[in-house]
Design a protein around this motif. Structure first.
Motif, PDB file in Angstrom:
ATOM      1  N   LYS A  20      -2.831 -24.434   5.490  1.00 54.13           N
ATOM      2  CA  LYS A  20      -3.537 -25.677   5.437  1.00 54.13           C
ATOM      3  C   LYS A  20      -2.900 -26.833   5.164  1.00 54.13           C
ATOM      4  O   LYS A  20      -2.919 -28.003   5.840  1.00 54.13           O
ATOM      5  N   ARG A  21      -1.706 -26.757   4.011  1.00 55.33           N
ATOM      6  CA  ARG A  21      -1.239 -27.845   3.720  1.00 55.33           C
ATOM      7  C   ARG A  21      -0.274 -28.316   4.862  1.00 55.33           C
ATOM      8  O   ARG A  21      -0.302 -29.411   5.083  1.00 55.33           O
ATOM      9  N   PHE A  22       0.352 -27.357   5.571  1.00 49.84           N
ATOM     10  CA  PHE A  22       1.196 -27.761   6.570  1.00 49.84           C
ATOM     11  C   PHE A  22       0.343 -28.396   7.646  1.00 49.84           C
ATOM     12  O   PHE A  22       0.838 -29.535   8.135  1.00 49.84           O
ATOM     13  N   SER A  23      -0.725 -27.643   8.312  1.00 51.67           N
ATOM     14  CA  SER A  23      -1.335 -28.210   9.369  1.00 51.67           C
ATOM     15  C   SER A  23      -2.267 -29.608   9.028  1.00 51.67           C
ATOM     16  O   SER A  23      -2.219 -30.512   9.713  1.00 51.67           O
ATOM     17  N   ASP A  24      -2.682 -29.728   7.727  1.00 51.71           N
ATOM     18  CA  ASP A  24      -3.383 -30.830   7.774  1.00 51.71           C
ATOM     19  C   ASP A  24      -2.552 -32.081   6.909  1.00 51.71           C
ATOM     20  O   ASP A  24      -2.792 -33.104   7.208  1.00 51.71           O
ATOM     21  N   HIS A  25      -1.390 -31.827   6.423  1.00 50.56           N
ATOM     22  CA  HIS A  25      -0.754 -32.864   5.833  1.00 50.56           C
ATOM     23  C   HIS A  25       0.753 -32.902   6.075  1.00 50.56           C
ATOM     24  O   HIS A  25       1.291 -33.905   6.539  1.00 50.56           O
ATOM     25  N   THR A  26       1.546 -31.797   5.659  1.00 51.95           N
ATOM     26  CA  THR A  26       2.845 -31.711   5.599  1.00 51.95           C
ATOM     27  C   THR A  26       3.598 -32.110   7.047  1.00 51.95           C
ATOM     28  O   THR A  26       4.374 -32.907   7.053  1.00 51.95           O
ATOM     29  N   LEU A  27       2.938 -31.462   8.075  1.00 53.69           N
ATOM     30  CA  LEU A  27       3.639 -31.853   9.370  1.00 53.69           C
ATOM     31  C   LEU A  27       3.500 -33.106  10.086  1.00 53.69           C
ATOM     32  O   LEU A  27       4.259 -33.916  10.093  1.00 53.69           O
ATOM     33  N   GLY A  28       2.542 -33.843   9.324  1.00 54.75           N
ATOM     34  CA  GLY A  28       2.012 -35.364   9.453  1.00 54.75           C
ATOM     35  C   GLY A  28       3.216 -36.066   8.917  1.00 54.75           C
ATOM     36  O   GLY A  28       3.519 -37.100   9.287  1.00 54.75           O
ATOM     37  N   VAL A  29       3.324 -35.884   7.456  1.00 49.27           N
ATOM     38  CA  VAL A  29       4.266 -36.547   6.777  1.00 49.27           C
ATOM     39  C   VAL A  29       5.673 -36.321   7.285  1.00 49.27           C
ATOM     40  O   VAL A  29       6.418 -37.674   7.300  1.00 49.27           O
ATOM     41  N   GLN A  71      10.100 -38.025  -2.286  1.00 46.14           N
ATOM     42  CA  GLN A  71       9.602 -38.912  -3.148  1.00 46.14           C
ATOM     43  C   GLN A  71       8.273 -39.606  -2.399  1.00 46.14           C
ATOM     44  O   GLN A  71       7.649 -40.607  -3.113  1.00 46.14           O
ATOM     45  N   ASP A  72       7.655 -38.895  -1.434  1.00 44.28           N
ATOM     46  CA  ASP A  72       6.797 -39.518  -0.675  1.00 44.28           C
ATOM     47  C   ASP A  72       5.353 -39.329  -1.346  1.00 44.28           C
ATOM     48  O   ASP A  72       5.011 -38.633  -1.980  1.00 44.28           O
ATOM     49  N   LYS A  73       4.714 -40.759  -1.506  1.00 43.78           N
ATOM     50  CA  LYS A  73       3.666 -40.548  -2.461  1.00 43.78           C
ATOM     51  C   LYS A  73       2.518 -39.709  -1.817  1.00 43.78           C
ATOM     52  O   LYS A  73       1.980 -39.089  -2.673  1.00 43.78           O
ATOM     53  N   GLU A  74       2.190 -39.607  -0.632  1.00 44.09           N
ATOM     54  CA  GLU A  74       1.233 -38.829   0.086  1.00 44.09           C
ATOM     55  C   GLU A  74       1.605 -37.381  -0.123  1.00 44.09           C
ATOM     56  O   GLU A  74       0.612 -36.546  -0.658  1.00 44.09           O
ATOM     57  N   TRP A  75       2.756 -36.992   0.078  1.00 45.51           N
ATOM     58  CA  TRP A  75       3.461 -35.658  -0.195  1.00 45.51           C
ATOM     59  C   TRP A  75       3.141 -35.159  -1.571  1.00 45.51           C
ATOM     60  O   TRP A  75       2.526 -33.933  -1.720  1.00 45.51           O
ATOM     61  N   ASN A  76       3.394 -36.094  -2.558  1.00 47.89           N
ATOM     62  CA  ASN A  76       3.364 -35.621  -3.813  1.00 47.89           C
ATOM     63  C   ASN A  76       1.875 -35.406  -4.563  1.00 47.89           C
ATOM     64  O   ASN A  76       1.588 -34.408  -5.153  1.00 47.89           O
ATOM     65  N   GLU A  77       1.276 -36.237  -3.827  1.00 49.30           N
ATOM     66  CA  GLU A  77      -0.355 -35.968  -4.159  1.00 49.30           C
ATOM     67  C   GLU A  77      -0.988 -34.790  -3.560  1.00 49.30           C
ATOM     68  O   GLU A  77      -1.677 -34.145  -4.299  1.00 49.30           O
ATOM     69  N   LYS A  81      -2.355 -31.661  -5.425  1.00 54.53           N
ATOM     70  CA  LYS A  81      -3.900 -30.947  -5.377  1.00 54.53           C
ATOM     71  C   LYS A  81      -3.865 -29.774  -4.792  1.00 54.53           C
ATOM     72  O   LYS A  81      -4.605 -28.852  -5.428  1.00 54.53           O
ATOM     73  N   SER A  82      -2.863 -29.309  -3.877  1.00 56.52           N
ATOM     74  CA  SER A  82      -3.033 -28.033  -3.318  1.00 56.52           C
ATOM     75  C   SER A  82      -2.479 -26.956  -4.284  1.00 56.52           C
ATOM     76  O   SER A  82      -2.626 -25.741  -4.116  1.00 56.52           O
ATOM     77  N   GLU A  83      -1.865 -27.239  -5.360  1.00 50.92           N
ATOM     78  CA  GLU A  83      -1.347 -26.280  -6.162  1.00 50.92           C
ATOM     79  C   GLU A  83      -2.179 -26.341  -7.631  1.00 50.92           C
ATOM     80  O   GLU A  83      -1.556 -25.750  -8.742  1.00 50.92           O
ATOM     81  N   GLN A  84      -3.279 -26.877  -7.677  1.00 47.87           N
ATOM     82  CA  GLN A  84      -4.219 -26.773  -8.652  1.00 47.87           C
ATOM     83  C   GLN A  84      -4.579 -25.461  -9.302  1.00 47.87           C
ATOM     84  O   GLN A  84      -4.519 -25.246 -10.578  1.00 47.87           O
ATOM     85  N   ASP A  85      -4.511 -24.319  -8.594  1.00 46.52           N
ATOM     86  CA  ASP A  85      -5.026 -22.989  -8.850  1.00 46.52           C
ATOM     87  C   ASP A  85      -3.454 -22.311  -8.997  1.00 46.52           C
ATOM     88  O   ASP A  85      -3.604 -21.018  -8.560  1.00 46.52           O
TER      89      ASP A  85
END
Length: 105
Positions: A20-29, A71-77, A81-85
């Motif tokens: 989910k992290r790669f498909s929804d965010h990381t690849l876009g960043v 250092q990317d703000k979106e990536w760090n957020e 969030k994805s590692e809260q658990d």
């Protein structure tokens, strides 16, 4: 041109979270930052691993791109969030490669 093979070993029970992290965010960043992913694989035997290759003009370019990513703000957020658990990735292996001159596609 250099290539980097990145092998992610995922903590047990976290494979869907990394997908989910790669498909929804990381690849876009990566795309937004100009980072070129050549290909992406999951382990055929269903070990909790991901494999992907990236392409760079030089090691200096690779260093600049990964520094910008870290250092990317979106990536760090997203990461936070994805590692809260709990952490998703146990460890990352990196292999740096160059194309064999004798191989023709």
């Amino acid at each position: 041109m250099i290539y980097e093979l990145r092998i992610y070993t995922i903590h047990p029970g976290k494979i869907d979270a990394i997908r989910k992290r790669f498909s929804d965010h990381t690849l876009g960043v990566f795309a937004r930052l100009g980072m070129q992913v050549c290909d992406f694989w999951e382990d055929l035997e269903e070990h909790p691993k991901l494999y992907y290759t990236m392409q760079y003009e030089s090691m200096e370019e690779r260093t600049r791109q990964w520094e910008a990513f870290s250092q990317d703000k979106e990536w760090n957020e997203v990461k936070q969030k994805s590692e809260q658990d709990g952490k998703i990735v146990e460890f990352v292996e990196q292999v740096f490669m160059k194309r064999a001159e004798y191989f023709k596609k």
